[in-house]
Design a protein around this motif. Structure first.
Motif, PDB file in Angstrom:
ATOM      1  N   VAL A  97      63.476 -43.584 -57.953  1.00  0.00           N
ATOM      2  CA  VAL A  97      63.946 -43.795 -56.696  1.00  0.00           C
ATOM      3  C   VAL A  97      63.970 -45.477 -56.624  1.00  0.00           C
ATOM      4  N   GLY A  98      64.639 -46.058 -56.475  1.00  0.00           N
ATOM      5  CA  GLY A  98      64.805 -47.501 -56.203  1.00  0.00           C
ATOM      6  C   GLY A  98      65.086 -48.068 -54.905  1.00  0.00           C
ATOM      7  N   PRO A  99      64.861 -49.418 -54.629  1.00  0.00           N
ATOM      8  CA  PRO A  99      65.299 -49.798 -53.066  1.00  0.00           C
ATOM      9  C   PRO A  99      66.446 -49.789 -52.696  1.00  0.00           C
ATOM     10  N   CYS A 139      68.279 -42.881 -57.896  1.00  0.00           N
ATOM     11  CA  CYS A 139      68.947 -42.926 -56.607  1.00  0.00           C
ATOM     12  C   CYS A 139      68.042 -43.916 -55.726  1.00  0.00           C
ATOM     13  N   THR A 140      68.597 -44.095 -54.543  1.00  0.00           N
ATOM     14  CA  THR A 140      67.826 -44.666 -53.481  1.00  0.00           C
ATOM     15  C   THR A 140      67.359 -43.923 -52.317  1.00  0.00           C
ATOM     16  N   LEU A 141      66.895 -44.103 -51.567  1.00  0.00           N
ATOM     17  CA  LEU A 141      66.310 -43.249 -50.200  1.00  0.00           C
ATOM     18  C   LEU A 141      67.487 -42.821 -49.647  1.00  0.00           C
ATOM     19  N   ARG A 142      68.482 -43.774 -49.549  1.00  0.00           N
ATOM     20  CA  ARG A 142      69.811 -43.234 -48.861  1.00  0.00           C
ATOM     21  C   ARG A 142      70.302 -42.167 -49.495  1.00  0.00           C
ATOM     22  N   ASP A 143      70.523 -42.287 -50.669  1.00  0.00           N
ATOM     23  CA  ASP A 143      71.142 -41.315 -51.362  1.00  0.00           C
ATOM     24  C   ASP A 143      70.760 -39.790 -51.419  1.00  0.00           C
ATOM     25  N   LEU A 144      69.404 -39.563 -50.982  1.00  0.00           N
ATOM     26  CA  LEU A 144      68.824 -38.227 -50.650  1.00  0.00           C
ATOM     27  C   LEU A 144      69.512 -37.478 -49.665  1.00  0.00           C
ATOM     28  N   VAL A 145      70.318 -38.050 -48.518  1.00  0.00           N
ATOM     29  CA  VAL A 145      70.898 -37.158 -47.652  1.00  0.00           C
ATOM     30  C   VAL A 145      72.415 -37.956 -47.688  1.00  0.00           C
ATOM     31  N   PRO A 146      73.376 -36.908 -47.333  1.00  0.00           N
ATOM     32  CA  PRO A 146      74.704 -37.453 -47.335  1.00  0.00           C
ATOM     33  C   PRO A 146      75.116 -38.535 -46.220  1.00  0.00           C
ATOM     34  N   GLU A 147      74.266 -38.572 -45.146  1.00  0.00           N
ATOM     35  CA  GLU A 147      74.434 -39.430 -44.098  1.00  0.00           C
ATOM     36  C   GLU A 147      73.958 -40.972 -44.440  1.00  0.00           C
ATOM     37  N   GLY A 148      73.147 -41.069 -45.684  1.00  0.00           N
ATOM     38  CA  GLY A 148      72.473 -42.378 -45.862  1.00  0.00           C
ATOM     39  C   GLY A 148      73.687 -43.432 -46.102  1.00  0.00           C
ATOM     40  N   ALA A 149      74.806 -42.964 -46.999  1.00  0.00           N
ATOM     41  CA  ALA A 149      75.558 -43.899 -47.443  1.00  0.00           C
ATOM     42  C   ALA A 149      76.338 -44.878 -46.140  1.00  0.00           C
ATOM     43  N   ASP A 150      76.488 -44.119 -44.942  1.00  0.00           N
ATOM     44  CA  ASP A 150      76.922 -44.979 -43.868  1.00  0.00           C
ATOM     45  C   ASP A 150      75.841 -45.407 -42.641  1.00  0.00           C
ATOM     46  N   ALA A 151      74.615 -44.925 -43.120  1.00  0.00           N
ATOM     47  CA  ALA A 151      73.560 -45.504 -42.243  1.00  0.00           C
ATOM     48  C   ALA A 151      73.463 -46.528 -41.887  1.00  0.00           C
ATOM     49  N   GLY A 152      73.201 -47.276 -40.631  1.00  0.00           N
ATOM     50  CA  GLY A 152      72.829 -48.401 -40.538  1.00  0.00           C
ATOM     51  C   GLY A 152      71.587 -48.965 -40.198  1.00  0.00           C
ATOM     52  N   ASP A 153      71.310 -50.140 -39.949  1.00  0.00           N
ATOM     53  CA  ASP A 153      69.799 -50.403 -39.981  1.00  0.00           C
ATOM     54  C   ASP A 153      69.202 -50.233 -38.445  1.00  0.00           C
ATOM     55  N   GLU A 154      68.163 -49.931 -38.258  1.00  0.00           N
ATOM     56  CA  GLU A 154      67.673 -49.624 -36.754  1.00  0.00           C
ATOM     57  C   GLU A 154      67.351 -51.084 -36.323  1.00  0.00           C
TER      58      GLU A 154
END
Length: 717
Positions: A251-253, A276-291
């Motif tokens: 898992v990379g950044p 993978c990255t942490l975003r890749d672990l869930v389908p929604e990660g690809a389009d998730a924005g920053d908080e």
């Protein structure tokens, strides 16, 4: 050694090294490399033939098919490695006291007569090559390292550990090979360091998989490359990790970082690691924005995703309180509150909500069937399952849930959030509400991941139901046909009766049903996980990874001084809080990458914000000071450097207006983390902000340079 005429001279040494003495020292190497080249040709041909035979062979079914596919994958991976290298598969050689030279390779290699030409670098027999020092030579008289360029040896270095060996070596500087490797130009991909890995790094590589090993160190200490070599070593030394153990996940950044490191493991002989990255672990990660609101991010980071989601789901698992009467063709049947509770309580607590739903539904039908006496079970079960009142009542009490919908409801229903996260006060609940509940952010991903695990994929459940319905309909049709054929059979032997046998039914029931759902390749469990830039992970993100590695076997790479939001506790304290035990820390304190001239300016930057920062000591100086100027000088600096350097990679950090080229990247401090460049042009670092976050961003950006650093500040252009 047999007398073998070389196919071509594998040595292309610099002019000053082409002496009669040097030539005599490498004669044995020439012959050995020729044997390696010939053996490689034979093995490539053999592997190609074997893979083709396996692909032509019947696939079989079940475990047999899986074993065939795994063997094809294993052989294909080895073939790719042998096609990638020639004699440069060899890393070096070691000469035991009183013995003959032993050659090491990226993989093991044998001659046709069984003689070992190369021993795998991960084999126990290879350990002295990496671990030997002048204080502890590990039984070696000498060690030789090669530099390969274009498949030929362009230089080599000898280290002698005995007086006798010193008379027979070509170079006595035991750091020459290492320093030469550090000084080489950077490329778009990280290199492996097998030819120059140091003894302290190698000890970490060979550490076992038990528990969580933290590789802690500042910039340039080789944390990542050591972790990658450790991954390759674990897969070789502990085959249980892949044979039924779940394999290894890296898992990379961010995606650019994975692209930078993705060639290291194949070069080390491993092609089975998932990255993978942490975003890749869930389908929604690809389009998730920053908080964007740090207060919201902090609130979500403090939530326990598993506990929050579990309470949210249990709200949808409430047995009906009212009894229900069904008027069936076989008599009346009742189900009251106690019956509903009995069926709901029988649900498997470890099963996802949507999967447990099917089991609870069958339990409800069983309770009703028990009241129908002699009713034909298949027909009665089908009738009950189609009863609208029963189905509607059950659907309200235990609905089929969408994980995304459950999480979205938290951000759109204050009452639901208070129920699910009772520790939040009213102000926090209000702050977490948002207009578009499904505008996912990175801080939502741990909750979405926990929801997918706790609830399950509703589409997969629907797909399974459709598949089961098709198969059930086909089975009913087959049963009717078989019954008709048997009843109308007037032969003396009653041959049609064999159709009632299970084998015949299995053939007849080979229906065109929808395929089963594809499993989530990143859902785990994994035998081992490597986590890089781990100092940035929140507790919620750690829990995402811990769920995927039940054994707790992890390699954790990080630097507490590079945590943008601070890291005031110890690694053991942080990891124990998220349920990881058996934590041990291996520290790297020598900076092999960053010149001392750059570290002299970078160290005060980070220590001003983090006085106890673990700033490593640089081992090399390039004699070039850090350049300071204004932002207007950016292009001129890049042009001068590109004109003077035909190779290498530069990077502009902190200037969104700069357009990247083939040899000049354009990154932010965050996306540059973990990467390295020959030249770094740092633009307006004073704009990075104050406090720990700004100091970390400046420190990270400055320490990406392996050669030159230019720090440009000044007015807006």
């Amino acid at each position: 050694m047999p007398d073998i005429r070389p196919i071509a001279d594998p040595f292309d040494l610099p002019v000053h090294r082409r002496t009669a003495r040097i030539d005599a020292l490498v004669d044995a190497d020439r012959a050995h490399f020729t044997e390696i080249a010939r053996s490689l040709d034979a093995q490539r041909a053999e592997l190609t033939t074997r893979i083709a035979e396996l692909r032509r062979s019947p696939g079989g079914a079940g475990e047999q098919a899986m074993e065939r596919d795994l063997e094809i994958r294993r052989l294909s991976g080895r073939l790719r490695l042998l096609q990638r290298y020639g004699a440069d598969l060899c890393l070096g050689r070691m000469t035991p006291v009183g013995g003959e030279p032993v050659y090491l390779g990226r993989v093991g290699l044998s001659a046709a007569d069984g003689r070992r030409l190369l021993i795998d670098w991960r084999a126990p027999a290879a350990e002295p090559y990496f671990a030997a020092t002048h204080a502890d030579p590990r039984g070696l008289a000498a060690r030789r390292r090669y530099r390969w360029t274009g498949g030929r040896v362009t230089d080599f270095w000898d280290e002698a550990f005995t007086d006798e060996a010193r008379r027979d070596t070509a170079a006595l500087d035991d750091q020459s090979a290492f320093i030469a490797g550090l000084s080489a130009s950077r490329s778009p991909r990280m290199r492996d360091v097998l030819s120059t890995i140091q003894a302290d790094q190698h000890a970490i590589v060979r550490d076992g998989s038990r528990g969580a090993l933290v590789i802690d160190g500042g910039p340039g200490t080789g944390k990542t490359v050591v972790a990658l070599h450790r991954a390759a070593h674990l897969l070789y030394a502990e085959p249980h990790l892949t044979r039924g153990g779940g394999g290894l996940l890296f898992v990379g950044p961010h995606a650019a970082y994975l692209a930078y490191v993705d060639d290291v493991l194949p070069n080390l002989g491993e092609t089975s690691v998932r990255m993978c990255t942490l975003r890749d672990l869930v389908p929604e990660g690809a389009d998730a924005g920053d908080e964007n609101d740090r207060r919201v991010a902090a609130l979500k980071e403090d939530l326990d995703p598993v506990a929050v989601v579990d309470r949210a789901v249990r709200y949808h698992e409430q047995p009906p309180a009212r009894p229900l009467q069904l008027d069936t063709p076989w008599g009346d049947a009742w189900i009251d509150a106690a019956d509903w509770a009995e069926a709901f309580d029988a649900a498997d607590p470890d099963a996802p909500h949507n999967e447990a739903r099917d089991a609870v539904w069958q339990g409800v039908l069983d309770i009703l069937l028990d009241q129908l006496g002699e009713a034909p079970v298949p027909a009665a079960r089908r009738w009950l399952a189609r009863d609208e009142d029963l189905a509607r009542t059950f659907a309200r009490a235990w609905p089929l849930l969408d994980p995304r919908g459950v999480v979205a409801d938290l951000w759109s229903s204050p009452a639901y959030l208070r129920l699910s996260a009772p520790r939040l006060d009213a102000a926090a609940v209000e702050l977490l509400q948002r207009d578009d509940a499904r505008a996912w952010t990175v801080a939502d991903l741990p909750l979405l991941d926990a929801a997918r695990q706790r609830i399950g994929d509703p589409d997969a459940v629907r797909q399974r139901h459709r598949r089961e319905a098709v198969i059930a309909a086909a089975q009913d049709q087959v049963s009717h046909v078989v019954d008709h054929l048997v009843e109308s059979d007037d032969s003396e032997m009653q041959v049609m009766s064999i159709l009632r046998g299970q084998d015949a039914r299995n053939v007849l029931q080979d229906v065109d049903a929808p395929p089963p759902p594809t499993p989530d390749a990143l859902a785990g469990p994994f035998g081992h996980i490597v986590v890089d830039e781990a100092q940035e992970l929140t507790d919620a993100q750690w829990r995402m990874l811990a769920r995927r590695c039940p054994s707790g076997s992890l390699t954790i790479v990080g630097d507490r001084a590079q945590a943008r939001h601070g890291f005031t506790e110890s690694w053991a304290e942080r990891l124990r809080r998220v349920g990881l035990r058996d934590v041990r820390v291996a520290s790297l304190t020598v900076n092999y990458r960053t010149p001392s001239e750059i570290m002299a300016e970078a160290a005060p930057v980070i220590r001003a914000a983090i006085p106890d920062a673990n700033v490593p000591t640089s081992v090399r100086s390039i004699g070039v000071p850090v350049e300071h100027g204004s932002v207007a000088e950016r292009d001129a600096i890049l042009e001068r450097w590109l004109a003077a350097h035909a190779e290498g990679i530069a990077c502009v950090i902190g200037d969104d207006a700069f357009a990247a080229t083939d040899r000049v990247r354009s990154l932010s401090p965050v996306t540059a983390k973990g990467l390295e460049f020959d030249l770094v042009v740092l633009v307006a670092p004073e704009r990075f902000g104050d406090g720990v976050e700004g100091a970390v961003d400046r420190y990270v950006a400055m320490t990406r340079a392996t050669g030159r650093l230019a720090v440009l500040s000044g007015a807006e252009r």
